[in-house]
Design a protein around this motif. Structure first.
Motif, short mmCIF file in Angstrom:
data_model
loop_
_atom_site.label_atom_id
_atom_site.label_comp_id
_atom_site.label_asym_id
_atom_site.label_seq_id
_atom_site.Cartn_x
_atom_site.Cartn_y
_atom_site.Cartn_z
N ARG A 1 34.20 35.52 43.47
CA ARG A 1 33.88 36.27 42.26
C ARG A 1 35.14 36.93 41.68
NH1 ARG A 1 29.45 39.00 45.17
NH2 ARG A 1 27.97 37.34 45.38
N ARG A 2 36.09 37.31 42.52
CA ARG A 2 37.30 37.95 42.03
C ARG A 2 38.26 36.96 41.35
NH1 ARG A 2 38.92 39.99 47.22
NH2 ARG A 2 36.91 40.59 47.95
N GLN A 3 38.22 35.70 41.64
CA GLN A 3 39.09 34.70 41.05
C GLN A 3 38.44 34.12 39.80
OE1 GLN A 3 39.86 31.86 44.12
NE2 GLN A 3 41.61 33.01 44.90
N ARG A 4 38.50 34.90 38.75
CA ARG A 4 37.90 34.49 37.48
C ARG A 4 38.95 33.86 36.60
NH1 ARG A 4 33.68 36.94 33.93
NH2 ARG A 4 35.35 37.11 32.45
N GLY A 5 38.58 32.82 35.85
CA GLY A 5 39.46 32.20 34.86
C GLY A 5 39.03 32.62 33.47
N GLU B 1 36.82 32.28 25.12
CA GLU B 1 38.09 33.01 25.03
C GLU B 1 39.24 32.07 24.65
OE1 GLU B 1 37.40 36.56 28.32
OE2 GLU B 1 37.94 34.55 29.02
N THR C 1 37.12 31.93 29.94
CA THR C 1 35.95 31.16 29.50
C THR C 1 36.36 30.27 28.32
OG1 THR C 1 35.23 32.79 27.88
CG2 THR C 1 34.40 33.04 30.16
#
Length: 155
Positions: A8-12, A17, A14
């Motif tokens: 969950r912490r390793q977000r890219g 965006e 979207t």
């Protein structure tokens, strides 16, 4: 091993965006393109001056290499130059102007003349002014050593 908390912490970014950022970049480019077009005339003028300088040098180098006189003929009306000895040919773009000042004995007509190079590299000298719109460049061929300088003309 991957844990649920770490994933969950390793977000890219979207897709939305990325599309917004690309749209902003596209709008900046659309605003900047007209200003970039203003730079092109100066670059085109400089490139043409460099091409003419290279051709003048080729003619001078042919005089040195072959130990004989060579001449670069320049015709202002047609915006062309050539030399039979060194097989040099060139032409100005249609939107440029050329003015020349050569030695009296090298004039072949109104707005036409030549730059003669001798076997030792010296020349009859010349001043050529290339212009495009409000911009201009001066090519000076030194009679003493045949070298060519490019500079902005003095006002």
């Amino acid at each position: 091993m991957w844990s649920a908390g770490r994933a969950r912490r390793q977000r890219g970014f979207t897709l939305v965006e990325l599309i917004v950022v690309l749209g902003i970049v596209a709008m900046i480019m659309l605003l900047a393109l007209p200003r970039l077009g203003d730079l092109a005339p100066g670059q085109k003028l400089r490139a043409t001056a460099e091409e003419l300088r290279a051709d003048i040098r080729r003619v001078r180098n042919a005089a040195l290499a072959e130990s004989r006189e060579t001449v670069l003929m320049i015709d202002v009306e047609s915006g062309t130059w050539h030399s039979a000895v060194s097989n040099v040919r060139g032409a100005l773009p249609a939107d440029m102007e050329l003015a020349i000042t050569v030695a009296r004995q090298e004039r072949t007509g109104e707005g036409a003349g030549g730059i003669r190079f001798y076997p030792d590299g010296t020349s009859t000298g010349a001043r050529l002014t290339l212009g495009r719109g409000e911009r201009a460049l001066l090519l000076s061929v030194d009679w003493f050593d045949g070298h060519v300088q490019i500079a902005a003309p003095e006002a």
